[in-house]
Design an enzyme around this catalytic site. Structure first.
Site, PDB file in Angstrom:
ATOM      1  CB  SER A  88     -46.979  30.299   2.536  1.00  0.00           C
ATOM      2  OG  SER A  88     -47.956  31.200   2.026  1.00  0.00           O
ATOM      3  CB  SER A  90     -48.454  33.157  -1.272  1.00  0.00           C
ATOM      4  OG  SER A  90     -49.347  33.569  -0.250  1.00  0.00           O
ATOM      5  CE  LYS A 145     -52.941  32.947  -1.932  1.00  0.00           C
ATOM      6  NZ  LYS A 145     -51.525  32.527  -1.972  1.00  0.00           N
ATOM      7  CB  SER A 239     -49.033  33.439  -5.176  1.00  0.00           C
ATOM      8  OG  SER A 239     -50.328  33.605  -4.615  1.00  0.00           O
TER       9      SER A 239
END
Length: 292
Positions: A88, A90, A145, A239
């Site tokens: 993704s 994010s 993250k 996100s």
């Protein structure tokens, strides 16, 4: 359906290892005894008979062949380095969809495979690290993250600005670019822009992405509990991360902070970019490098 690859790998190593051990302790000695008995009793030794008596069972042969390979793979991915693909956006602009990354598995301590229990402490996550962890709502899924909050920190987010312990995160506007996340044909496509900032979290200097026009969530502040980490994506307006923490006034599917036992490792390098792994779409190595 999510396949628990670490568990399957551990089972495969255990099964092939047991087959190799079974052959070493019982089957191979039995074959040698049969060959010796035949050679001492037969007037004429037949090579075909010798080969048949000395032949390993097919299952044992496969087990002995695969065991060292699987054992090396298990050791590498469990204790040293594990590859992942970014699914993704994010973490844009730091990581793009289709980036293949390497994750250091011992930066935050040696952990048992499958159980993820830390058995040898080596280090702790630092503010600014890019970290892979198991998604708290579904531990079969891996997320990536950036570490913003450490245990005991006070984290705030207001008007697209991060705060750590009451201080705004240092940042500088680098450039404004077209928002490539707005689909083609959308009426706002020609006007959509994003600001790319350079931010500093701890010792990490990295880029973060903010949409010029987007819904701004209400200002909030969180205190990071002991044994947990506050994770935020570099693509700040796209996100799913610790800023959306479940509470009595918020939906329960939101997940919050990451407990220590869900940590997988520290992402440190991009080694290939291949958004669609197909023969007609060859991989690119233009993004190879260390992760800020």
């Amino acid at each position: 359906m999510h396949i628990n690859f670490p568990l399957l790998l551990v089972i495969a190593v255990a099964v092939t290892g047991l087959l190799a051990l079974l052959d070493l302790l019982w089957l191979a000695p039995a074959r040698r005894r049969a060959v010796n008995a035949y050679e001492s009793s037969a007037p004429v030794v037949d090579p075909g008979t010798l080969q048949r008596l000395n032949k390993e069972p097919l299952l044992v042969e496969y087990g002995k062949s695969f065991f060292p390979v699987l054992a090396v793979v298990l050791i590498l991915r469990s204790f040293l380095v594990e590859p992942f693909q970014i699914p993704s956006g994010s973490m844009k602009p730091t990581l793009e969809v289709g980036d293949f990354i390497l994750v250091n598995k011992f930066s935050y301590g040696i952990r048992l495979p499958v159980l993820d229990t830390r058995i040898i402490p080596v280090g702790e996550p630092q503010r600014g690290d890019v970290m892979v962890f198991r998604y708290p709502n579904d531990p079969r899924i891996n997320y990536i993250k950036r570490v913003v909050g450490l245990p005991g920190d006070r984290i705030g987010y207001a008007d697209k600005q991060l705060f750590v312990n009451g201080e705004p995160v240092e940042r500088e506007l680098l450039r404004t670019v077209v928002d490539d996340e707005v689909p083609a044909g959308h009426p706002l496509q020609a006007l959509a822009r994003v600001d790319i900032y350079q931010e500093q979290l701890g010792d990490a200097v990295h880029e973060a992405r903010y949409k010029k026009v987007s819904q701004t969530p209400p200002a909030r502040e969180w205190v990071v509990p002991e044994g947990h980490y506050f994770m935020v994506g570099d693509n700040r307006d796209n996100s799913n991360d610790s800023r959306y923490w479940s509470s009595p006034d918020m939906p329960t599917e939101l997940w919050g902070m990451v407990p220590d036992n869900y940590i997988v490792g520290k992402a440190f390098a991009v080694w290939m970019h291949w958004p669609e792994p197909k023969l007609k779409n060859l991989p690119s190595f233009s993004r190879v490098g260390l992760i800020d």
